[in-house]
Design an enzyme around this catalytic site. Sequence first.
Site: not given
Length: 382
Positions: A324-325
């Site tokens: 996600h990041g």
Amino acid sequence: MLFNSLEFLIFLPIVFIFFWAYPKKIKWIPLLFFSYFFYAYWNWKLVFLILLTTVVTYVCGIMLGRYNDNSKVKKICLVVSLVVCFGILLFFKYFGFFYEIVKDIIAAFGNRPTGYFVIMLPVGISFYTFQTASYVVDVYRGTIKPEKHFGYYALFVSFFPQLVAGPIERPQDLLPQLRDENKDIAKVDYSGAFRYMLIGYFKKIAVADMIGIIVNATYNNINGANGLMVLISTVLFAFQIYGDFSGYSDIAVGCAKLFGINLTENFESPYKSKSIREFWNRWHISLSHWLRDYIYFPLGGSRVKKWRWAINIIIVFFISGLWHGANYTFVVWGLLHAVFQIIGVLTQGVRDKVRGKLHMAGGGYTQYRCDILTRLFCLDIL
């Protein structure tokens, strides 16, 4: 090119006209051309990355189909394809993060280095990397046969509706639809397509973007915000991120239907979930299933001892957080979900007994309030 941009509203009808104007056997040509145009619109200099990933996995897929399970060549092809796919992803998405980790380690023993790296993140790289990886793994396992038509395979990797924000499609689901030469413009599910798109645009523009005004105003001036406003903005952010992501997924599903293609449902009223485990069966479903089938199950899934199962959950959610990041916060977020998942499963029996004694097995008033809340914010509209 954003889905909620004027450029896309001009782009989509043009693709639709060209696609249905072409003969049945070569409809893939305009769709592939416009998919690459869509990708190049962000930054044409990075087109070579998706093309490189496509060529390498296509060639490796063909090679995987020619050798038996015990062949060293087959294993080499699998390793090469995965190294290329994830190597590109790691460099462009995570190199800066890894560099910051090294600087933090050095800073613990002395002065922190001042240099930094800025690497442009190619659009959709996390999605098409996972999609190509699932293809080569499935071919290696013998689950599917390799796609010999390069045009169809290239379109599978770059299909523009799901290129930017998913869903992550499986080859056995999407490739047969791309190969289908019997598509008929008269059989297009226009009502379904426009329904998904309108709902998606509503979620994105009327819900996510409007809520974003409040959330951004609070967090951009966090020192000047009072506690109540921070609390309200934090709750609203949950609906903002859902409206944004779910809205994009709905638009993608609707766009694909215009070309006679059905994509995976990526959200199923996740905020109605009664547990973290159920939440991940409803939120970003295509990613959850990918992590389950290609990481969790190969690690042993739940068919191992409890301590090993807990480690498997931690590994999966650690990867989910990183996906996600590229940031410490996403790593912590992933690990928190792992802890919640583990606690939820281990305490399931006790909680069921308590609910039974309190006559709360059906969800009762709490679930009713949850239904009202989701409907109030138009999150259960599908």
